[in-house]
Design an enzyme around this catalytic site. Sequence first.
Site, PDB file in Angstrom:
ATOM      1  CD  GLU A  82      -2.974  -1.224   0.356  1.00  0.00           C
ATOM      2  OE1 GLU A  82      -3.176  -0.212  -0.352  1.00  0.00           O
ATOM      3  OE2 GLU A  82      -3.674  -2.243   0.275  1.00  0.00           O
ATOM      4  CB  CYS A 144      -6.056  -1.926   6.902  1.00  0.00           C
ATOM      5  SG  CYS A 144      -6.132  -3.632   7.438  1.00  0.00           S
ATOM      6  CG  HIS A 163      -3.956  -5.202   2.900  1.00  0.00           C
ATOM      7  ND1 HIS A 163      -4.254  -3.924   2.462  1.00  0.00           N
ATOM      8  CD2 HIS A 163      -4.724  -5.407   4.002  1.00  0.00           C
ATOM      9  CE1 HIS A 163      -5.164  -3.386   3.275  1.00  0.00           C
ATOM     10  NE2 HIS A 163      -5.463  -4.271   4.209  1.00  0.00           N
TER      11      HIS A 163
END
Length: 196
Positions: A82, A144, A163
């Site tokens: 991410e 998250c 993730h």
Amino acid sequence: NLLSFFSGFGPFRQYLVNSSWEAVKELSKRGLGENIDLQIMQLPVVYQKAKEQVCKIWTTLQPLLTVHVGLAPSTTALIILEQCGKNKGYHERDACGFHPEGACCVLDGPEKIESTINMKTLWKNISVEGIDIILSRDAGRYICDYTYYTSLYYGNGRAAFIHVPPLSESVTAEFLGKALQTIILAMLEQCGEQRE
């Protein structure tokens, strides 16, 4: 010694065993070499509590890098890097039935914050046998993403979010721990280059 901090998450919904925490524990067993002091913590799937813990990491420990690992419920085995955290749009309720005030992380905070880690460069330079790694610019507007934004905000961008898929026969905690080790060593190398 350089301090690096890692967090995984506790159980949520049908996932009584959260692969993110199992992977982080496994990483901790493996370590990242002698000069990296590695500390780990499990975060609850609760906005306010996760935020308090993340603030505490940055204010008290001031690590070189904080890496948060979360579970992405998916049918395909993917590791997702991410790039950024988003401030608004947190309408989904957490494990305690709450969502953040104003559905945002930090009132008056920037819309999004990018990690100082260039995930694209990282992604080009690493491969993990047996699993695909992809890039993402949307961590999903749940705990998250919320945790990631908070960490980027308090850590001046020195945070990363990965993730991982749920555990399965092919994706074991051991496998994920090893994959994280490969990815994070490459991240730390990038941090080193940025510092010089």
